[in-house]
Design a protein around this motif. Sequence first.
Motif, PDB file in Angstrom:
ATOM      1  N   GLU A 182       9.665   6.966  22.012  1.00  0.00           N
ATOM      2  CA  GLU A 182       9.388   7.511  20.688  1.00  0.00           C
ATOM      3  C   GLU A 182       9.659   6.433  19.650  1.00  0.00           C
ATOM      4  O   GLU A 182      10.478   5.536  19.854  1.00  0.00           O
ATOM      5  CB  GLU A 182      10.268   8.740  20.402  1.00  0.00           C
ATOM      6  N   LEU A 183       8.972   6.512  18.515  1.00  0.00           N
ATOM      7  CA  LEU A 183       9.158   5.576  17.407  1.00  0.00           C
ATOM      8  C   LEU A 183      10.010   6.221  16.329  1.00  0.00           C
ATOM      9  O   LEU A 183       9.778   7.380  15.954  1.00  0.00           O
ATOM     10  CB  LEU A 183       7.814   5.146  16.816  1.00  0.00           C
ATOM     11  N   ILE A 184      10.999   5.470  15.822  1.00  0.00           N
ATOM     12  CA  ILE A 184      11.814   5.945  14.706  1.00  0.00           C
ATOM     13  C   ILE A 184      11.805   4.894  13.609  1.00  0.00           C
ATOM     14  O   ILE A 184      11.633   3.694  13.864  1.00  0.00           O
ATOM     15  CB  ILE A 184      13.265   6.259  15.135  1.00  0.00           C
ATOM     16  N   ASN A 185      11.980   5.329  12.377  1.00  0.00           N
ATOM     17  CA  ASN A 185      12.010   4.417  11.232  1.00  0.00           C
ATOM     18  C   ASN A 185      13.393   3.790  11.093  1.00  0.00           C
ATOM     19  O   ASN A 185      14.418   4.458  11.268  1.00  0.00           O
ATOM     20  CB  ASN A 185      11.655   5.171   9.949  1.00  0.00           C
ATOM     21  N   VAL A 186      13.426   2.491  10.767  1.00  0.00           N
ATOM     22  CA  VAL A 186      14.682   1.766  10.567  1.00  0.00           C
ATOM     23  C   VAL A 186      14.564   0.933   9.298  1.00  0.00           C
ATOM     24  O   VAL A 186      13.488   0.794   8.715  1.00  0.00           O
ATOM     25  CB  VAL A 186      15.005   0.846  11.769  1.00  0.00           C
ATOM     26  N   THR A 187      15.703   0.352   8.875  1.00  0.00           N
ATOM     27  CA  THR A 187      15.736  -0.497   7.672  1.00  0.00           C
ATOM     28  C   THR A 187      16.215  -1.890   8.049  1.00  0.00           C
ATOM     29  O   THR A 187      17.409  -2.094   8.321  1.00  0.00           O
ATOM     30  CB  THR A 187      16.672   0.091   6.602  1.00  0.00           C
ATOM     31  N   PRO A 188      15.317  -2.870   8.131  1.00  0.00           N
ATOM     32  CA  PRO A 188      15.757  -4.242   8.420  1.00  0.00           C
ATOM     33  C   PRO A 188      16.441  -4.855   7.199  1.00  0.00           C
ATOM     34  O   PRO A 188      15.959  -4.717   6.068  1.00  0.00           O
ATOM     35  CB  PRO A 188      14.456  -4.976   8.753  1.00  0.00           C
ATOM     36  N   VAL A 189      17.579  -5.528   7.417  1.00  0.00           N
ATOM     37  CA  VAL A 189      18.326  -6.125   6.304  1.00  0.00           C
ATOM     38  C   VAL A 189      18.364  -7.648   6.367  1.00  0.00           C
ATOM     39  O   VAL A 189      18.669  -8.303   5.387  1.00  0.00           O
ATOM     40  CB  VAL A 189      19.763  -5.574   6.244  1.00  0.00           C
TER      41      VAL A 189
END
Length: 374
Positions: free
Chosen positions: A325-332
């Motif tokens: 499954e694909l989930i949204n993330v926040t690259p920093v």
Amino acid sequence: MRKIILAGIGIVLIVASILGAKTIIDNKHKPKPVKEKVVKTVITDTVLNSDVKIVVPANGSLTAKQRLEIYAEVQGIFKTGNKLFKPGQEYRAGEPLIRIDASEYYASVQSAKSELYNSIAAIMPDLRLDFPDVFQKWQNYLSSFDLSKTTPKLPEMTSDKENYFITGRGIVTSYYSVKNLEQRLAKYTISAPFTGILTEALVTEGSLIRSGQKLGEFINPSIYEMEVAISKTYASLLKVGESVVLNDLDNTETYTGKISRINGSIDATTQTITAYIEVKDSALKEGMYLEAKLDAKTETNAYEMDRNLLQDGNQVFVVKNNVLELINVTPVYFSDAKVVIKGIPNNTVVLKKSVPGAYSGMRVKYAKSLDTAE
């Protein structure tokens, strides 16, 4: 009768052939076997968010912190010294680098010093009569006057009358003329301001040196600096005195330096700030190319993974019940090979190695090790 029997046998054979052919044709239409669906094996990792130290890579070449470009201010013939003026030659602090023939100019300096001495000697009788209280100090000055040494400073004048008398005889003017000549005479010898090594020699002994001509370069090989450009994002995080790890291009040698200076302005074109890293090591040479790893900051509650695992739209694959499954993330933060991301809950199972052709909903199975992955 025989013909009837043969005809019957022929008819039987024909009928048998037709039935056999029909049977063979019917047997050719067998159902196609159902191909078993292949379930890919994947390498996974369980997310445990923690403090991730962000290390900013930067690179550059070394330059000597103490560097001297040698130029001539006078003209003359380059005299041979105790050491050859060649690249790689070492000199101690105060040791002459270059001596230029100054015999003609030296004679004019001596002539001017002699004139100054004679001018002072000529007023001594008047000083004895008119200024007996200052006569002795001027007498002592004449006694200490040595033409082979630097002209001593004139005695301090204690009254306006003495000052007018001495100045009126042109002695002060002659003194400063002599000092000016002595200053220029000193330029015929160029001495090493620090202990170092000659890296460039543009003249040889016996050649004519002209005023303004570049003669070579001299550096201190014990301390170097590396100039690096850092993104303005980390400008406020860099601090003077912080330690920096440096590696050569082959990653075989490691050195330790420190940030010595930080430029106060940001390059308008590249939006970077320049920092200078000071490093000392006997194995280093000017011009060496090194990579620096600057500790920029620590990102809390974050996870680091391979950059190629981050999908378009800032998404990553997770495994739930053996299904991707694909989930949204926040690259920093992005580096060449890694990405630091936030937004993945703890204990989430994510891919550790990319899977060709992966898609959301794809069934997978876990691998026990990297060697078992398909």
